[in-house]
Scaffold this motif. Structure first.
Motif: not given
Length: 256
Positions: A172-182, A189-191, A199-206
């Protein structure tokens, strides 16, 4: 201290530029914008083989300055029409489901936004993944929940499908905010593309490191990174800028 200043510059300057560019194009209400087909999905009568496609389009309103909205569409071999699935926020607080089916044409504009085709599987490859896609849709962990930031939202949904069906290779595009929420509070998780790890911390840091996505640093949902495979850089709001693209993914302006 100096590194913090440069980090703020990397975050704030692209966001200010994208905000100015996107908001300067807002000339009408979303209900008056185009939602019609773009012709990216082959007509069933002309192309009877199975098709699976993933799309992204710039979100509407203030969200369009920083994010895109993603969805999936598919049709079985010989089917007369496509099935389109996505997650949207409007109505969820009043009890509507977050997952919507056939809300718009499979390749439709998103309130005037020209969609970008991210995945295009056809024939046997598409036919093999459609039953698994349907199963993954049925098992999505947040069918009645929508949170604009950091997720779960429309992009969380499409990434869930990508991870459950790795054959999609959906980066997904890097602008797909929410894609990093696991989902489930997972940290690793796998990319989304299946070519690396995240690696992601609640989608706010990763941090994402993958062949297709490249290196992505997620700070409060905004991505700064590089994509060596595409000879590109990734900036908040502006998205991916490089040799493989004609410009930033700012052209679309839709509702998500």
């Amino acid at each position: 201290m100096r590194w913090l200043i440069w980090l703020l510059v990397l975050l704030l300057v692209p966001l200010l530029v994208s905000t100015a560019l996107v908001l300067s194009t807002r000339t009408q209400h979303w209900s008056l914008a185009r939602w019609d087909s773009t012709g990216l999905a082959p007509a069933p009568a002309v192309h009877p083989a199975a098709v699976v496609q993933v799309y992204a389009a710039r979100a509407w309103g203030w969200k369009g300055a920083v994010a895109v909205h993603c969805w999936v569409a598919f049709k079985r071999e010989g089917a007369a029409a496509y099935e389109r699935y996505e997650v949207v926020g409007w109505g969820v607080a009043q009890g509507a489901p977050a997952i919507r089916r056939n809300l718009r044409p499979p390749d439709g504009r998103w309130a005037g936004s020209e969609p970008e085709l991210l995945v295009d599987l056809r024939g046997a490859a598409a036919a093999a993944v459609i039953p698994r896609l349907e199963d993954a849709i049925a098992r999505y962990p947040y069918p009645h929940r929508y949170v604009t930031w950091p997720g779960p939202n429309s992009n969380t949904f499409v990434v869930w499908l990508a991870r459950e069906v790795p054959e999609l290779h959906a980066a997904l595009p890097s602008t797909a905010i929410g894609k990093d929420f696991l989902p489930g509070g997972r940290l690793l998780a796998p990319a989304p593309s299946g070519t690396g790890f995240q690696l992601s911390l609640a989608g706010v840091l990763g941090l994402t490191l993958a062949l297709d996505e490249g290196l992505e640093l997620n700070l409060l949902g905004f991505v700064v990174g590089i994509a060596p495979k595409q000879l590109a850089i990734k900036l908040p709001g502006l998205g991916q800028l490089g040799w493989s693209r004609s410009g930033p993914d700012l052209a679309p302006d839709g509702l998500g």
